[in-house]
Design an enzyme around this catalytic site. Structure first.
Site, PDB file in Angstrom:
ATOM      1  N   LYS A 113     -13.461  -5.764  -6.489  1.00  0.00           N
ATOM      2  CA  LYS A 113     -14.666  -4.921  -6.507  1.00  0.00           C
ATOM      3  C   LYS A 113     -14.370  -3.548  -5.892  1.00  0.00           C
ATOM      4  CE  LYS A 113     -18.059  -8.656  -6.493  1.00  0.00           C
ATOM      5  NZ  LYS A 113     -19.275  -9.226  -5.882  1.00  0.00           N
ATOM      6  N   GLY A 114     -13.524  -3.523  -4.855  1.00  0.00           N
ATOM      7  CA  GLY A 114     -13.209  -2.258  -4.171  1.00  0.00           C
ATOM      8  C   GLY A 114     -13.739  -2.302  -2.748  1.00  0.00           C
ATOM      9  N   ARG A 156     -12.587  -3.453   7.275  1.00  0.00           N
ATOM     10  CA  ARG A 156     -13.089  -3.577   5.891  1.00  0.00           C
ATOM     11  C   ARG A 156     -13.659  -4.971   5.656  1.00  0.00           C
ATOM     12  NH1 ARG A 156      -8.595  -0.360   4.938  1.00  0.00           N
ATOM     13  NH2 ARG A 156      -7.255  -2.056   4.237  1.00  0.00           N
ATOM     14  N   ARG A 157     -13.028  -5.990   6.249  1.00  0.00           N
ATOM     15  CA  ARG A 157     -13.550  -7.356   6.065  1.00  0.00           C
ATOM     16  C   ARG A 157     -14.880  -7.520   6.795  1.00  0.00           C
ATOM     17  NH1 ARG A 157      -9.656  -6.669   3.400  1.00  0.00           N
ATOM     18  NH2 ARG A 157     -11.369  -6.043   2.064  1.00  0.00           N
ATOM     19  N   THR A 175     -11.577 -12.156  -6.250  1.00  0.00           N
ATOM     20  CA  THR A 175     -12.960 -12.137  -5.756  1.00  0.00           C
ATOM     21  C   THR A 175     -13.281 -13.461  -5.072  1.00  0.00           C
ATOM     22  OG1 THR A 175     -15.286 -11.837  -6.368  1.00  0.00           O
ATOM     23  CG2 THR A 175     -13.906 -12.969  -7.980  1.00  0.00           C
ATOM     24  N   ASP A 205      -1.198  -2.280  -4.119  1.00  0.00           N
ATOM     25  CA  ASP A 205      -2.617  -2.271  -3.732  1.00  0.00           C
ATOM     26  C   ASP A 205      -3.225  -0.937  -4.154  1.00  0.00           C
ATOM     27  OD1 ASP A 205      -2.579  -4.754  -2.575  1.00  0.00           O
ATOM     28  OD2 ASP A 205      -2.606  -4.042  -0.503  1.00  0.00           O
ATOM     29  N   GLN A 237     -10.295  -1.199  -9.225  1.00  0.00           N
ATOM     30  CA  GLN A 237     -11.501  -1.474  -8.428  1.00  0.00           C
ATOM     31  C   GLN A 237     -12.752  -1.267  -9.290  1.00  0.00           C
ATOM     32  OE1 GLN A 237      -9.960   1.695  -6.203  1.00  0.00           O
ATOM     33  NE2 GLN A 237      -9.717   0.535  -4.303  1.00  0.00           N
ATOM     34  N   ARG A 264      -4.620  -6.769 -11.097  1.00  0.00           N
ATOM     35  CA  ARG A 264      -5.576  -7.419 -10.192  1.00  0.00           C
ATOM     36  C   ARG A 264      -6.893  -6.644 -10.255  1.00  0.00           C
ATOM     37  NH1 ARG A 264      -3.974  -6.680  -4.253  1.00  0.00           N
ATOM     38  NH2 ARG A 264      -2.451  -8.300  -4.715  1.00  0.00           N
ATOM     39  N   LYS A 312       0.865  -1.184   0.000  1.00  0.00           N
ATOM     40  CA  LYS A 312       0.000   0.000   0.000  1.00  0.00           C
ATOM     41  C   LYS A 312       0.899   1.231   0.000  1.00  0.00           C
ATOM     42  CE  LYS A 312      -4.277  -1.563   2.065  1.00  0.00           C
ATOM     43  NZ  LYS A 312      -4.007  -2.972   1.729  1.00  0.00           N
TER      44      LYS A 312
HETATM   45  C1  LIG Z   1      -6.470 -10.853  -3.391  1.00  0.00           C
HETATM   46  C2  LIG Z   1      -7.299  -9.636  -3.083  1.00  0.00           C
HETATM   47  C3  LIG Z   1      -6.700  -8.403  -3.073  1.00  0.00           C
HETATM   48  C4  LIG Z   1      -7.461  -7.260  -2.851  1.00  0.00           C
HETATM   49  N1  LIG Z   1      -6.869  -6.029  -2.953  1.00  0.00           N
HETATM   50  C5  LIG Z   1      -7.641  -4.929  -2.841  1.00  0.00           C
HETATM   51  C6  LIG Z   1      -7.122  -3.627  -3.089  1.00  0.00           C
HETATM   52  O1  LIG Z   1      -5.940  -3.445  -3.397  1.00  0.00           O
HETATM   53  N2  LIG Z   1      -7.966  -2.562  -2.964  1.00  0.00           N
HETATM   54  C7  LIG Z   1      -9.280  -2.712  -2.630  1.00  0.00           C
HETATM   55  O2  LIG Z   1     -10.019  -1.724  -2.568  1.00  0.00           O
HETATM   56  N3  LIG Z   1      -9.797  -3.936  -2.366  1.00  0.00           N
HETATM   57  C8  LIG Z   1      -9.016  -5.030  -2.471  1.00  0.00           C
HETATM   58  N4  LIG Z   1      -9.579  -6.258  -2.247  1.00  0.00           N
HETATM   59  C9  LIG Z   1     -10.913  -6.367  -1.617  1.00  0.00           C
HETATM   60  C10 LIG Z   1     -12.017  -6.353  -2.647  1.00  0.00           C
HETATM   61  O3  LIG Z   1     -12.107  -5.075  -3.232  1.00  0.00           O
HETATM   62  C11 LIG Z   1     -13.363  -6.681  -1.992  1.00  0.00           C
HETATM   63  O4  LIG Z   1     -13.625  -5.724  -1.015  1.00  0.00           O
HETATM   64  C12 LIG Z   1     -13.433  -8.058  -1.369  1.00  0.00           C
HETATM   65  O5  LIG Z   1     -12.716  -8.994  -2.125  1.00  0.00           O
HETATM   66  C13 LIG Z   1     -14.881  -8.552  -1.285  1.00  0.00           C
HETATM   67  O6  LIG Z   1     -15.463  -8.585  -2.562  1.00  0.00           O
HETATM   68  P1  LIG Z   1     -15.830  -9.940  -3.344  1.00  0.00           P
HETATM   69  O7  LIG Z   1     -15.415  -9.766  -4.752  1.00  0.00           O
HETATM   70  O8  LIG Z   1     -15.253 -11.091  -2.667  1.00  0.00           O
HETATM   71  O9  LIG Z   1     -17.409  -9.966  -3.377  1.00  0.00           O
HETATM   72  P2  LIG Z   1     -18.535  -9.769  -2.288  1.00  0.00           P
HETATM   73  O10 LIG Z   1     -19.736  -9.440  -3.089  1.00  0.00           O
HETATM   74  O11 LIG Z   1     -18.133  -8.853  -1.183  1.00  0.00           O
HETATM   75  O12 LIG Z   1     -18.666 -11.219  -1.650  1.00  0.00           O
HETATM   76  C14 LIG Z   1     -19.009 -12.373  -2.401  1.00  0.00           C
HETATM   77  C15 LIG Z   1     -19.056 -13.576  -1.485  1.00  0.00           C
HETATM   78  O13 LIG Z   1     -17.776 -13.856  -0.941  1.00  0.00           O
HETATM   79  C16 LIG Z   1     -17.874 -14.290   0.409  1.00  0.00           C
HETATM   80  N5  LIG Z   1     -17.203 -13.281   1.297  1.00  0.00           N
HETATM   81  C17 LIG Z   1     -16.882 -12.014   0.963  1.00  0.00           C
HETATM   82  N6  LIG Z   1     -16.278 -11.373   1.996  1.00  0.00           N
HETATM   83  C18 LIG Z   1     -16.227 -12.247   2.997  1.00  0.00           C
HETATM   84  C19 LIG Z   1     -15.719 -12.193   4.333  1.00  0.00           C
HETATM   85  N7  LIG Z   1     -15.139 -11.082   4.812  1.00  0.00           N
HETATM   86  N8  LIG Z   1     -15.808 -13.290   5.113  1.00  0.00           N
HETATM   87  C20 LIG Z   1     -16.377 -14.440   4.627  1.00  0.00           C
HETATM   88  N9  LIG Z   1     -16.884 -14.543   3.350  1.00  0.00           N
HETATM   89  C21 LIG Z   1     -16.808 -13.482   2.561  1.00  0.00           C
HETATM   90  C22 LIG Z   1     -19.334 -14.386   0.693  1.00  0.00           C
HETATM   91  O14 LIG Z   1     -19.754 -15.690   0.361  1.00  0.00           O
HETATM   92  C23 LIG Z   1     -19.948 -13.409  -0.275  1.00  0.00           C
HETATM   93  O15 LIG Z   1     -21.290 -13.669  -0.584  1.00  0.00           O
HETATM   94  C24 LIG Z   1      -8.839  -7.403  -2.536  1.00  0.00           C
HETATM   95  C25 LIG Z   1      -9.439  -8.662  -2.546  1.00  0.00           C
HETATM   96  C26 LIG Z   1      -8.697  -9.771  -2.828  1.00  0.00           C
HETATM   97  C27 LIG Z   1      -9.386 -11.096  -2.866  1.00  0.00           C
END
Ligand SMILES: Cc1cc2nc3c(=O)[nH]c(=O)nc-3n(C[C@H](O)[C@H](O)[C@H](O)COP(=O)(O)OP(=O)(O)OC[C@H]3O[C@@H](n4cnc5c(N)ncnc54)[C@H](O)[C@@H]3O)c2cc1C
Length: 309
Positions: free
Chosen positions: A188-189, A289-290, A227, A135, A164, A185, A98
């Site tokens: 979604k953001g 955020r998680r 994702t 990131d 994102q 990469r 970051k």
């Molecule tokens: C490898 C990686 C790197 C990333 N880097 C960045 C970055 O640099 N900048 C940035 O803004 N974001 C980053 N992200 C985060 C990303 O933007 C999303 O906020 C995050 O991945 C959740 O989105 P999703 O695509 O999984 O879909 P979502 O619609 O959020 O989730 C889809 C499904 O995934 C499962 N799930 C999602 N989150 C969780 C959780 N916390 N605990 C358990 N199950 C869950 C659930 O089954 C959910 O229904 C990164 C994500 C990944 C995987």
């Protein structure tokens, strides 16, 4: 939707102080962060590599306000990279950085400091035999981060970027970055963004994600599909076949502790699957955020906070 209120609450210093008193060993923290030390991060990598997965490691920290802290973060990455190389893990493990943790927000010359620090980490990564991915943080940093990426790629063309799908601009950014040798990469953001710059509705974010997938998988670069969403994974797989991409010309990525069985399933099916491992003492922003993405975890979180173990 609970996501925005949780992200807003996370900005409160009182909440931060309370949550940060939880030990890293408490259940909710360890479910997303394997530990605070280099050894914890390398240990988690070794286990995942044994299972046929790859990793990208993030030394936690963001919004650094002083240069000494930024230097300490660079030193932590160098120590990590040396250890990965020494253990023979570097071909399977890269690092995620970051820019705000290495000086991007310092007054006066933040952009320049972050560029030089990132260059230092890229050099250490290349010496170790691996790569760096930058990131992406909130939308106010996108232009600066992409400008730093362009500079870094002059000497380290293997450096990866994150885009994102929630931002309106991202489809165009994907087009600009879908060229040969470009590691991108797509996520979604994770940040709370205003409607002037970002889609607010999940459906619109998902539609944007699919449009961006088409650009990246149809392009010449190396897409990194980040994702946990089963629908996005399925669509990405179909698009990869449609564009004649073989496994290994793109990869899937997920976060440590989220859908671990699916991570192993994809790897066993022959896909390249990389797990993002955050580690270090500054886990607060990452954890919040998680939690915002998975409000069902709030009850578990509240219990951890009360029992503090
Ligand atoms: C490898 C990686 C790197 C990333 N880097 C960045 C970055 O640099 N900048 C940035 O803004 N974001 C980053 N992200 C985060 C990303 O933007 C999303 O906020 C995050 O991945 C959740 O989105 P999703 O695509 O999984 O879909 P979502 O619609 O959020 O989730 C889809 C499904 O995934 C499962 N799930 C999602 N989150 C969780 C959780 N916390 N605990 C358990 N199950 C869950 C659930 O089954 C959910 O229904 C990164 C994500 C990944 C995987």
């Amino acid at each position: 939707m609970l996501r925005q209120p949780i992200l807003l609450l996370a900005r409160s210093q009182g909440v931060k102080k309370l949550v940060s008193t939880m030990p890293v060993s408490s259940g909710i923290v360890t479910s997303y962060v394997p530990g605070e030390s280099t050894a914890d991060a390398v240990g988690a990598t070794a286990e995942l590599v044994d299972d046929g997965l790859r990793t990208t490691l993030d030394y936690l920290g963001e919004d650094t306000a002083d240069a000494a802290q930024a230097d300490a973060t660079v030193a932590a990455y160098k120590e990590l990279l040396a250890e990965l190389a020494a253990r023979g893990l570097a071909p399977k493990a890269e690092v995620s950085v970051k820019l705000s943790a290495i000086g991007q927000f310092l007054p006066d010359n933040g952009h320049k400091v972050a560029l030089e620090n990132a260059r230092d980490i890229c050099r250490a990564a290349r010496n170790a035999g691996t790569t760096v991915t930058l990131d992406m943080e909130d939308h106010t940093t996108t232009d600066s981060t992409l400008a730093i990426l362009r500079e870094l790629r002059k000497d380290f063309p293997e450096t990866g970027a994150v885009l994102q799908a929630m931002l309106h601009r991202t489809e165009a950014d994907c087009r600009a970055l879908a060229h040969e040798g470009s590691r991108v990469r797509l996520c979604k953001g994770a940040y709370m963004e205003p409607e002037e710059v970002a889609f607010q509705d999940r459906v619109d974010v998902d539609r944007s994600y699919v449009r961006c997938l088409k650009v990246l998988l149809g392009g010449q670069g190396y897409p990194m599909i980040a994702t946990h969403d089963p629908r996005m994974i399925q669509i990405a797989s179909s698009l990869a076949s449609r564009f004649g991409r073989q496994p290994g010309t793109y990869e899937f990525q997920m976060l440590y502790g989220i859908r671990p069985e699916e991570q192993k399933r994809l790897a066993a099916a022959g896909e390249t699957m990389r797990v993002y491992i955050p580690y270090g003492t500054e886990w607060y922003g990452y954890l919040m955020r998680r939690l915002a993405e998975k409000p069902q975890n709030l009850a578990f979180f509240a219990r951890s906070l009360v029992s503090k173990k």
